[in-house]
Design an enzyme around this catalytic site. Structure first.
Site: not given
Ligand SMILES: *[C@@H]1O[C@H](CO)[C@@H](O)[C@H](O)[C@H]1NC(C)=O
Ligand SMILES: *[C@@H]1O[C@H](CO)[C@@H](O)[C@H](O)[C@H]1NC(C)=O
Length: 421
Positions: A158, A160, A223
């Site tokens: 992942k 970011d 989020d």
């Protein structure tokens, strides 16, 4: 309407990634929403970011029936490393919290028949301030870190976008993708690339064609939080932007509305059912962020509903379309298998977001739900939250209406319409 869908299909197939990884949405577990960056393992031994957390969630995935349903990724998020790289510029797992290192954790997770994911950031620091891949100033780390993850046996990464100007992302995210590819180990590439561009002030136009070619999974909205309002705004975001997004979604490249919070503190039973249903309607990754060691039977049943998971894992990976949205009532429909006599089956979700009243009816003509229906076709309607979808609700003609009672305040009804032979 039919012509419109044919155009969509043509675009989708051109965009598909060709590495054969995650042809249906990845499923598993990811630590962030529930555990964030809790690193005080003295005070919170059962809920801090350490190797035991991931091992114990892996144990539950393997032992409690999740793995068999497809939940097979155990994904680490931020805050897993030491603050300094080692003498060879390699990342090192926090020595107190991951005393055996990531390789040993990957071996453990693999021994359970599961896969391990890890986390990084394109900027000079991760969101929580840990060492990162440092794209602009230190692009060397792309290759070295991709190699390190490959050597450790990591299966998913992942990436970011904190602490970096998102105008560089169109350059940096493909570069990291290339480094991962050249590591020789297949890893699911989860990108936060569109998210930061979308929310940049002023917004930066997202090159979704490049995103979908580069990343298996891509976040483009804020989020998720452990609350109904967060789930509702996420659902609305995809409803409002269907026309822009749907053509970039397909096998191997999925929009990610972020984690499943079923089993956490903030949402009611009806909201849990709605989140699970809608993430499945989106063909979204199903990454649970909860405590599988303390899951209620009720929540487990929602997360393990085979009929809903089958909607999520439908091989075509279409996004659901919101076909109506008024008076706090939404109707969503998604083409799914099986096709019978050249006509699709449809998964249908009714949602009522009104805060007043007990339960309300929603009604739609079958011909509006089953968009390619030919006159005279009959559909068997299954209720997917009853008896794992084996419950037949009705047999309806295209001119009939599907009328259902829906719990207000964020409840849903989930059905599947299958054309009769
Ligand atoms: C990145 O490089 C620029 C230009 O060389 C420099 O001004 C900046 O301080 C560097 N930032 C970091 C975090 O190294
Ligand atoms: C690298 O990319 C090529 C082309 O998409 C693909 O066929 C191959 O499987 C990839 N290799 C890895 C290790 O991801």
């Amino acid at each position: 309407m039919k012509i419109y869908f044919i155009v969509c299909l043509a675009i989708t197939s051109v965009l598909a990634r060709d590495d054969g990884l995650v042809l249906t949405p990845p499923m598993g577990w990811l630590s962030w929403t529930r555990y964030a960056c809790e690193i005080d393992c003295v005070k919170y031994p059962k809920s801090c970011i350490n190797e035991d957390l991931y091992k114990e969630q892996a144990d539950r995935l393997a032992a409690d029936g999740f793995k068999e349903l497809g939940y097979n990724y155990v994904n680490i998020d931020d805050c897993w490393s030491e603050m300094q790289r080692d003498g060879n510029k390699r990342l090192v797992a926090d020595k107190k919290r991951f005393p055996n290192g990531i390789k040993a954790l990957a071996d453990y997770v693999h021994s359970k028949g599961l896969k391990l994911g890890i986390y990084g950031d394109v900027g000079p620091k991760t969101c929580a301030g840990y060492p990162s891949q440092n794209g602009v100033n230190g692009s060397n780390y792309f290759t070295i870190d991709a190699k390190t993850f490959a050597e450790w046996g990591v299966d998913s990464f992942k990436f970011d976008g904190c602490n970096e100007d998102p105008k560089h992302f169109d350059d940096l995210f493909p570069k990291m993708g290339k480094a991962l590819n050249e590591s020789g180990r297949q890893m699911v590439y989860i990108c936060e690339w569109p998210l930061y561009q979308h929310f940049h002030n002023p917004p930066i136009a997202v090159n979704y064609e490049a995103v979908a070619k580069t990343c298996h999974v891509f976040r483009n909205f804020g989020d998720i939080a452990d609350s109904w309002s967060s789930i509702e705004s996420t659902i609305n975001f995809y409803g409002d932007n269907y026309d822009m997004f749907s053509k970039y979604q397909g096998p191997g490249h999925f929009f990610d509305p972020d984690m499943i919070v079923v089993g956490d503190y903030g949402i009611a039973y009806h909201h849990a059912r709605t989140q699970m249903a809608m993430w499945s309607m989106f063909s979204a990754p199903l990454y649970m962020s909860n405590d599988l060691r303390q899951l209620s039977a009720e929540d487990k049943k929602i997360l393990q509903n085979k009929a809903i998971i089958a909607i999520n894992q439908d091989k075509n990976a279409f996004m659901a379309k919101r076909i109506s949205n008024s008076g706090g009532q939404q109707v969503w429909t998604k083409r799914v298998e099986p096709q019978v006599n050249g006509q699709w089956s449809y998964a249908v979700v009714y949602i009522d977001t009104n805060g007043i009243g007990d339960k309300r009816y929603i009604s739609k003509k079958v011909s509006e739900l089953a968009i390619d229906a030919k006159n005279g076709t009959q559909y068997t309607v299954y209720d997917l939250y009853l008896d794992d979808g084996k419950e037949v609700l009705a047999t309806l003609k295209t001119t009939d209406s599907l009328e259902l009672l829906v719990a207000t305040g964020g409840g849903c009804r989930v059905t599947k319409l299958v054309p009769n032979k």
